[in-house]
Design an enzyme around this catalytic site. Structure first.
Site, mmCIF file in Angstrom:
data_model
loop_
_atom_site.group_PDB
_atom_site.id
_atom_site.type_symbol
_atom_site.label_atom_id
_atom_site.label_comp_id
_atom_site.label_asym_id
_atom_site.label_seq_id
_atom_site.Cartn_x
_atom_site.Cartn_y
_atom_site.Cartn_z
ATOM 1 N N PRO A 42 0.850 -1.205 0.000
ATOM 2 C CA PRO A 42 0.000 0.000 0.000
ATOM 3 C C PRO A 42 0.884 1.252 0.000
ATOM 4 O O PRO A 42 1.484 1.607 1.010
ATOM 5 C CB PRO A 42 -0.808 -0.128 1.295
ATOM 6 C CG PRO A 42 -0.064 -1.095 2.144
ATOM 7 C CD PRO A 42 0.849 -1.917 1.284
ATOM 8 N N ASP A 56 5.819 2.415 2.207
ATOM 9 C CA ASP A 56 4.900 1.318 2.500
ATOM 10 C C ASP A 56 4.085 1.735 3.725
ATOM 11 O O ASP A 56 4.624 1.840 4.835
ATOM 12 C CB ASP A 56 5.736 0.050 2.778
ATOM 13 C CG ASP A 56 4.871 -1.180 3.017
ATOM 14 O OD1 ASP A 56 3.704 -1.026 3.406
ATOM 15 O OD2 ASP A 56 5.405 -2.298 2.837
ATOM 16 N N HIS A 57 2.817 1.959 3.500
ATOM 17 C CA HIS A 57 1.987 2.510 4.582
ATOM 18 C C HIS A 57 1.747 1.502 5.707
ATOM 19 O O HIS A 57 1.257 1.857 6.774
ATOM 20 C CB HIS A 57 0.653 2.981 3.991
ATOM 21 C CG HIS A 57 0.032 4.113 4.749
ATOM 22 N ND1 HIS A 57 0.573 4.646 5.903
ATOM 23 C CD2 HIS A 57 -1.090 4.835 4.506
ATOM 24 C CE1 HIS A 57 -0.200 5.615 6.348
ATOM 25 N NE2 HIS A 57 -1.205 5.750 5.520
ATOM 26 N N ARG A 58 2.109 0.254 5.491
ATOM 27 C CA ARG A 58 2.003 -0.717 6.593
ATOM 28 C C ARG A 58 3.094 -0.466 7.624
ATOM 29 O O ARG A 58 2.988 -0.870 8.773
ATOM 30 C CB ARG A 58 2.173 -2.145 6.053
ATOM 31 C CG ARG A 58 1.054 -2.587 5.146
ATOM 32 C CD ARG A 58 1.384 -3.900 4.487
ATOM 33 N NE ARG A 58 2.573 -3.821 3.655
ATOM 34 C CZ ARG A 58 3.092 -4.831 2.960
ATOM 35 N NH1 ARG A 58 2.520 -6.010 3.024
ATOM 36 N NH2 ARG A 58 4.156 -4.668 2.203
#
Ligand code: CAO
Length: 450
Positions: free
Chosen positions: A246, A422-424
């Site tokens: 994401p 990476d939005h995680r």
């Protein structure tokens, strides 16, 4: 009666000191004649060294990363079948195209063993090895040609066929994206968990229609050009990273007015030494400082996706545009190097990349990458994270812009930065802090020295 047999590297053509990229057996494994023991790789080919005997592995004398030449000991087997020694097969000379060509089958006449057999394995086979005629299962819908071109050992191809797995849809996590057993296992696991809906082939993975096949010649004259090896390889990774990570992309502009003056002056100062500074070296230094201050940017998700591996080294990947496609060599320990050293190394790796002289190890171990299109143009873009890294920064062309200083507009040289992450792993606030910090460092080159 059993005997100990030493299996050694046979004649592998013109190659010497080749690197082992896979050790395919462990102590206690039972191997049959022709089972692959190790995979070696040169810049031109991968080859599997098969066993000349059957038996139980008693000692493995090599490990991944070792280099071996003809005659080096690979494993010691306890062999009960003294008659299974193979005659030397005709040389399968690794050629420029060895990774893609079907190799020649090995001759199989037996020779009499001696009680203290010191065996040379049969000639190695460049991968992919000879195939049993591949018959797709009615449900698998696998393209046999593409299956054959998948980067996997013969044993794994067999394993995949038994499970009905289309290797072209499996992401390889081994060296040079080679498919390893765990990749097939996790592919199967994923398919089981998602009831067969999860499939890396573009559309079907996302539950959307696959791309239609179009005959473009209906609309005008066309020419078909095959993608380069690098295009194909990077394409696979980019696709995987684009659909599985994401992404968020955060934009900013760094005021590099004073840095540019310093860079120009430094270029004059170092002209005699032949050192040329581009903005990129300063950005690399700033990025290393950013990684230190914001350590989540210097991490990777582990295979379970439940832990972060935090890194205490600061290696920066640099996207380099070559005639064959994009490659990302890594400059190591950027935090410890001077801007002079970084500039020299940057020049060296760009030349090496364009001359196709990069080794796989030159492209491994990066913490975060930079994609600089500043020398070409464009205002901003959204770079794709180069997994397992969790962030990448794009750099676009700096331009003089009017910047309000509270009482008037001042001409400032502003460099556009595009930070994808990476939005995680990284949240938006951290992303904004990171890019602001990079801008802060670049606004005054002296800060890079602190
Ligand atoms: N703004 C303005 N000018 C810039 C600039 C920027 N952000 N970045 C570089 N320049 C200038 C340089 O100073 C140099 O000018 P001078 O010769 O007058 O000093 C000129 O542009 C050319 O620089 P360069 O591209 O040769 O050198 P670099 O160190 O900036 O970059 C490298 C090296 C290897 C990264 C680059 O050559 C390259 O390959 N870039 C493409 C990367 C790419 O394709 N990314 C896309 C990935 S996604 O598909």
């Amino acid at each position: 009666m059993s005997e100990m047999v030493e299996i050694k590297v046979p004649d592998i053509g013109d190659f010497d000191e080749v690197e082992i990229i896979e050790v395919l057996v462990a102590v206690g494994d039972v191997v049959a004649v022709e089972d692959s023991l190790i995979t070696v790789e040169t810049d031109k080919a991968t080859m599997e060294i098969p066993s000349s005997h059957s038996g139980t592995v008693k000692e493995v004398k090599v490990k991944v990363g070792d280099t071996v030449s003809k005659g080096d000991l690979v494993v010691v087997l306890e062999s009960s079948a003294a008659t299974d020694v193979k005659e030397q097969a005709p040389a399968a000379t690794p050629a420029e195209t060895a990774k893609e060509e079907a190799p020649k089958p090995a001759a199989e006449s037996a020779k009499a063993p001696t009680p203290t057999a010191v065996a040379e394995a049969p000639k190695p086979t460049p991968s992919p090895a000879p195939e049993v005629e591949y018959k797709p299962s009615p449900t698998a819908n696998i393209n046999p040609d593409r299956f054959k071109s998948a980067h996997a050992s013969p044993a794994l191809r067999k394993f995949a066929r038994e499970l009905g797995v289309d290797l072209t849809k499996v992401n390889g996590t081994g060296r040079n994206s080679r498919i390893v057993k765990e990749d097939i296992q996790s592919f199967v696991k994923q398919v089981m968990e998602t009831g067969g809906r999860s499939n890396a082939a573009g559309g079907t993975a996302l539950g959307v229609e696959p791309m239609p096949e179009i005959d473009f010649s209906k609309f005008g004259e066309v020419e078909t050009k095959p993608l380069s090896k690098i295009n194909k390889l990077t394409g696979k990774f980019l696709h995987r990273n684009w659909v599985t990570i994401p992404h968020v992309t955060q934009f900013d502009e760094a005021d590099i007015t004073s840095l540019e003056a310093f860079r120009k002056q430094s270029n004059k100062d170092y002209e005699k030494e032949g050192v040329k500074f581009t903005l990129l070296s300063f950005i690399m230094k700033a990025m290393a400082a950013g990684l230190k201050k914001y350590p989540r940017f210097n991490s990777s998700l582990d295979a379970s996706g439940e832990n972060l591996i935090m890194k205490n080294y600061f290696h920066i990947g640099i996207a380099v545009d070559t005639p064959d496609g994009l490659v990302v060599p890594v400059v190591r320990d950027v935090d410890k190097k001077s801007i002079v050293d970084i500039s020299i190394e940057l020049r060296e790796i760009s030349i090496k990349a364009r001359e196709k002289k990069l080794m796989p190890s030159d492209m491994q171990g990066g913490c975060m990458s930079i994609s600089s299109l500043g020398g070409i143009g464009g205002t901003k873009f959204t770079p794709i994270v180069n997994a397992p890294e969790v962030a990448i920064m794009g750099v676009s062309k700096a331009e003089i812009k009017p910047v309000w200083n509270g009482s008037e507009f001042e001409p400032k040289l502003m460099c556009p930065l595009s930070l994808s992450y990476d939005h995680r792993v990284v949240d938006g606030a951290e992303g904004a802090r990171f890019i602001t910090y990079i801008g802060h460092l670049l606004a005054d080159a002296r800060r890079l020295l602190l």
